[in-house]
Design an enzyme around this catalytic site. Sequence first.
Site, PDB file in Angstrom:
ATOM      1  CD  GLU A  99      -2.933   0.893   2.414  1.00 20.21           C
ATOM      2  OE1 GLU A  99      -3.328   1.914   3.011  1.00 20.21           O
ATOM      3  OE2 GLU A  99      -3.298  -0.268   2.732  1.00 20.21           O
ATOM      4  CG  ASP A 101      -1.663   4.565   2.860  1.00 17.04           C
ATOM      5  OD1 ASP A 101      -2.309   4.021   1.959  1.00 17.04           O
ATOM      6  OD2 ASP A 101      -1.494   4.056   3.972  1.00 17.04           O
ATOM      7  CD  GLU A 103      -4.784   7.498   5.428  1.00 21.60           C
ATOM      8  OE1 GLU A 103      -5.794   6.779   5.405  1.00 21.60           O
ATOM      9  OE2 GLU A 103      -3.965   7.500   6.364  1.00 21.60           O
TER      10      GLU A 103
END
Length: 280
Positions: A99, A101, A103
């Site tokens: 993953e 990310d 955010e």
Amino acid sequence: MASFGKVAALLLLLLSFCGASMGNFWTDVDITWGGSRAAITNNGQQLQLSMDRTSGSGFQSKNEYLFGRFDMKIKLVPGNSAGTVTAYYLSSQGPTHDEIDMEFLGNETGQPYTLHTNVYTQGKGNREQQFRLWFDPTADFHTYTILWNPRLVMFYVDGTLIRMFRNHESAGVAYPSRQAMRMYSSLWDAEDWATQGGRVKTDWSKAPFVATFGDIAINGCVWKGSASSCGASSSSWMNQAAASSDLQKMQWVQRNYMIYNYCKDVNRFPQGLPAECSLA
């Protein structure tokens, strides 16, 4: 002679297989949750996600990719967005997933957003770096980019490199190089941790909260079950490395706007910092 509509449909199919996005939400993504809280607008050029007390919303890319460049313009939730998270990331599936990310953690009115980044490999993350943005990300659209190739992962904001994660598999550090990933985005409630460590809660009187996405551009190696097809567009990013000017900009951002770096957190890692922290 084939109709214009049939020719256009064939062209979209060919471009999708080659990995070159036409930059249209109708053709590039599926809305996956939130019902009517997610809506594609402006003839496919924009997508809005909203969140109320009942639910947030989200979407994902139609295709999976093994390496690619992913660009998205985002205008974040304005005003008092405390407790909200607008997520933009790549992920595979399963307990040993990879993953990458980005955010965006909401804030009280007048306070800056926090950009939270992380890299998971084989189900393990704990590689957080956080930044304050040097502009108001709610006043207009800004471009956020994830570039992922066999050599490195690079995070950009408006074309400025802010973070890089190199492939150090030769030194025993896992790297996301074997699992195909989709691009995801969502707007959801994380009041237990998102704003000042959860001290500031979501003000539901301000709902619905809305984030707007535009100018999606996905150029990647489309995964077809057991192999990927990259197409001619891959030549611009597949072997890309950071230029010296990019590294200088990254150092400027990290000196002035980084507020957390796992590679500096010796209290969190009393047995020693992760191996990649000492590798160039």
